[in-house]
Write an enzyme that holds these catalytic residues in place. Structure first.
Site, PDB file in Angstrom:
ATOM      1  N   CYS A   1       0.731  -1.312  -0.007  1.00 41.68           N
ATOM      2  CA  CYS A   1       0.005   0.118   0.130  1.00 41.68           C
ATOM      3  C   CYS A   1       0.773   1.260   0.019  1.00 41.68           C
ATOM      4  CB  CYS A   1      -0.972  -0.039   1.194  1.00 41.68           C
ATOM      5  SG  CYS A   1      -2.552   0.946   1.087  1.00 41.68           S
TER       6      CYS A   1
ATOM      7  N   HIS B   1      -3.238  -5.362   2.059  1.00 37.55           N
ATOM      8  CA  HIS B   1      -2.557  -5.601   2.942  1.00 37.55           C
ATOM      9  C   HIS B   1      -2.542  -7.070   3.524  1.00 37.55           C
ATOM     10  CE1 HIS B   1      -1.836  -1.603   4.327  1.00 37.55           C
ATOM     11  NE2 HIS B   1      -2.822  -1.323   3.765  1.00 37.55           N
TER      12      HIS B   1
ATOM     13  N   GLU C   1      -0.663  -8.724   5.423  1.00 36.25           N
ATOM     14  CA  GLU C   1      -0.293  -8.803   6.985  1.00 36.25           C
ATOM     15  C   GLU C   1      -1.592  -8.456   7.696  1.00 36.25           C
ATOM     16  OE1 GLU C   1       0.139  -6.254   5.115  1.00 36.25           O
ATOM     17  OE2 GLU C   1      -0.053  -4.310   6.133  1.00 36.25           O
TER      18      GLU C   1
HETATM   19  N1  GLN Z   1      -3.542   6.513   1.683  1.00 36.11           N
HETATM   20  C1  GLN Z   1      -2.475   5.895   2.068  1.00 36.11           C
HETATM   21  C2  GLN Z   1      -1.057   6.913   1.369  1.00 36.11           C
HETATM   22  O1  GLN Z   1      -1.423   7.716   0.552  1.00 36.11           O
HETATM   23  C3  GLN Z   1      -1.906   4.685   2.092  1.00 36.11           C
HETATM   24  C4  GLN Z   1      -2.713   3.616   2.892  1.00 36.11           C
HETATM   25  C5  GLN Z   1      -2.305   2.346   3.443  1.00 36.11           C
HETATM   26  O2  GLN Z   1      -0.989   2.405   3.210  1.00 36.11           O
HETATM   27  N2  GLN Z   1      -3.229   1.587   3.803  1.00 36.11           N
HETATM   28  O3  GLN Z   1       0.068   6.962   1.708  1.00 36.11           O
END
Ligand code: GLN
Length: 224
Positions: A88, A179, A181
């Protein structure tokens, strides 16, 4: 298939510990029997087989990379063979292009768009089959996730859903906008360990979802 280790390293996977979901990754790697440690100093990257950049807030982690001067050591470690997996926010940091914003590490030829599903309240769970990673459907958790909107020719798409790419990899970099994890599945952690040339001691299939609950990682947070 287990990739061969290029150079001698410690056989450990580090988790970048600046901000975000560090302990959840530690927990999953430990369940696999992989040596895992938190990393936050320039010297910590020297001998790692792999590094996970966790989810969190990419703009915050990007600033901390600069403030603590660990961008260069991280890039150097990648050059000498350390594999990197970004989940992410981590995927955003690894992307060569971020729609409407400056990129950070630029280590994989993908274009990514932040917050593509809406606000935190639009976070959701689903599942998908990813044959390269596991035989069974893998549970997916999306939290204020980005979408990968384009990949370069040397990047292999692992999962495409509707109009976006959710998981992809190059020879040295793995990115997932979800994710693993935060689910009981160890499939992606095992897949990344293999990419790092490591052979998990534990057979994933014996680590059933029942042995894991959402709070299991908190034992690690309490022990420091
Ligand atoms: N929206 C977050 C960002 O732009 C990422 C969100 C996440 O890692 N769950 O960094």
């Amino acid at each position: 298939m287990i990739a061969k280790q290029k150079k001698k390293n410690s056989g450990a996977i580090g988790i970048l510990d600046l901000q975000g979901g560090v302990y959840e990754h530690l927990d999953h790697l430990q369940r696999l029997g992989i040596t895992a440690r938190r990393v936050k100093h320039a010297s910590d990257f020297n001998d790692l087989a792999g590094l996970i950049i966790p989810g969190g807030e990419s703009s915050c982690i990007a600033r901390l990379l600069d403030i603590f001067a660990i961008k260069q050591p991280l890039l150097k470690a990648c050059e000498r063979g350390m594999k990197i997996w970004g989940t992410c926010a981590g995927a955003i940091l690894l992307a060569q292009k971020v729609v409407g914003e400056a990129s950070s590490l630029g280590l994989i030829d993908i274009e990514i768009k932040r917050n593509s599903f809406g606000s935190q309240l639009d976070s959701f769970k689903s599942e998908a089959r990813i044959p390269e990673v596991a035989d069974d459907p893998i549970p997916l958790t999306f939290i204020r996730a980005p979408k990968i909107v384009r990949v370069g020719k040397d990047v292999n798409v692992l999962l495409k859903v509707k109009d976006y790419i959710a998981a992809a990899e190059s020879e040295s970099i793995l990115v997932t906008v979800f994710h693993p994890e935060l689910t009981g599945s160890l499939a992606f952690h095992r897949y990344f360990a293999a990419k790092c040339g490591l052979n998990p001691a534990v057979n994933t299939r014996s680590c059933s979802e029942q042995q894991w609950n959402y709070d299991s990682w908190t034992r690690l947070a309490r022990s420091v």
